[in-house]
Write an enzyme that holds these catalytic residues in place. Structure first.
Site, short mmCIF file in Angstrom:
data_model
loop_
_atom_site.label_atom_id
_atom_site.label_comp_id
_atom_site.label_asym_id
_atom_site.label_seq_id
_atom_site.Cartn_x
_atom_site.Cartn_y
_atom_site.Cartn_z
CG ASN A 31 35.19 -88.79 -27.35
OD1 ASN A 31 35.46 -87.77 -27.89
ND2 ASN A 31 36.17 -89.72 -26.76
CG ASP A 87 36.04 -92.60 -28.89
OD1 ASP A 87 36.75 -92.37 -27.98
OD2 ASP A 87 34.84 -92.47 -29.08
NE ARG A 139 37.72 -100.34 -16.72
CZ ARG A 139 38.48 -101.47 -15.94
NH1 ARG A 139 39.74 -101.31 -15.59
NH2 ARG A 139 37.87 -102.33 -15.81
CB SER A 140 36.60 -91.18 -17.51
OG SER A 140 36.64 -91.80 -18.64
CE LYS A 157 31.69 -92.22 -26.62
NZ LYS A 157 32.59 -93.08 -27.37
#
Ligand code: ATR
Length: 278
Positions: free
Chosen positions: A92, A108, A21-22, A71
């Protein structure tokens, strides 16, 4: 969206990346703030990761987000590793420096904490113990954030106890590992409950957790955001607990990267939430 030859560039590295969705999230902010920039999905197979990381700054990218499965692997490929990213064991967010080197960060923990702080201003970190369910990658960021915020005790239960023990040893802090079979009992006296497992996500079983020992004043947060209202949050809400859903963590973790790449600090609004969900 129209970009010029001078557009600032960023994107998200993942494999696959089509579900991310970024690009929508950053695209919303670029348009809202009228910035000459672009944020692209960058599908990168694990075998190509190193070459792509080296090329990014040379191609003029200001940086990128990093998602599954890169990651951890990206940690040893960056020129500078932020201490928090090292502690959590994952990167991230990549930020290119002016000299062309790449810095690896982890946002995060920031995203998790901002979501709680803004979602429930009444919750104070020092007000009591926190119960954390799960000891995967997301849990590491959650435990680091809670430790740094001054939560006095973190009770951690994971199906595989060994993984919880490793997390506790790696991160230090006021973590107490609790047997998976004792997870309902550990809620007694807690001021916060967080689910960091994938349980409750669409297509997964719900989290099997009896809430009767949890004080009614305790804040309940799920980092799952599909669906927005998980079974855990619905049950907590019904018994009167304040709840914060997981979407805000995704939105807030994106803020520091956007600010570093595009030079403006964006805001997490209700309009953005609705747009990302649509
Ligand atoms: P993430 O990076 O999103 O945290 P992960 O590293 O795969 O994902 O971690 C998933 C978490 O969900 C782990 O805590 C996992 O427990 P185990 O370490 O015992 O595997 C937990 N989890 C997943 N499915 C589960 C299930 N059916 N019952 C209990 N815990 C589960």
């Amino acid at each position: 969206m129209i970009v010029s030859g001078k557009a600032r560039l960023a994107g998200v590295l993942g494999w696959p990346v089509s579900h991310s969705r970024s690009p929508r999230l950053h695209g919303f902010w670029l348009e809202q703030l009228d910035i000459d920039g672009a944020y692209l999905p960058l599908p990168v197979a694990p075998g190509d990761l190193e070459a792509v990381i080296r090329a990014l700054p040379r191609m003029g990218f200001r940086g990128a987000n990093v998602t599954v499965p890169h990651k951890e692997a990206v940690m040893r490929l960056v020129d500078h590793l932020d201490p928090l990213a090292r502690r959590i064991g994952a990167v991230n967010t990549l930020v290119a420096r002016d000299d062309g080197s790449l810095e690896g960060r982890n946002t995060d923990a920031y995203g998790f904490f901002e979501n709680l702080r803004q979602g429930c201003p009444a919750w104070a970190p020092a007000s009591g113990p926190a119960a954390v369910i799960g000891a995967g990658g997301a849990s590491r960021a959650v435990v680091a954030a809670l430790t740094d915020a001054g939560v006095p005790e973190i009770r951690l239960a994971n199906r595989s106890r060994e993984r919880a023990e490793i997390l506790a040893a790696d991160l230090g802090g006021p973590v107490r590992v609790v047997e998976w079979s004792e997870r309902a009992g550990m809620l007694d006296g807690c001021a916060l409950l967080v689910n960091t497992t994938t349980l409750g996500m669409s297509g997964q079983p719900d989290l099997d957790l009896d809430l009767s020992a949890l004080p009614q004043t305790a804040l309940v947060n799920d980092i799952v955001y599909v669906p927005l209202e998980t079974d855990l949050l619905a049950r907590a809400r019904r018994r009167g607990n304040p709840v914060v859903d997981g979407l805000g963590m995704l939105l807030h973790q994106a803020v520091p990267g956007f600010a570093a790449w595009f030079g403006r600090r964006p805001v997490v609004s209700d309009e953005l939430r609705a747009f990302v969900l649509s």
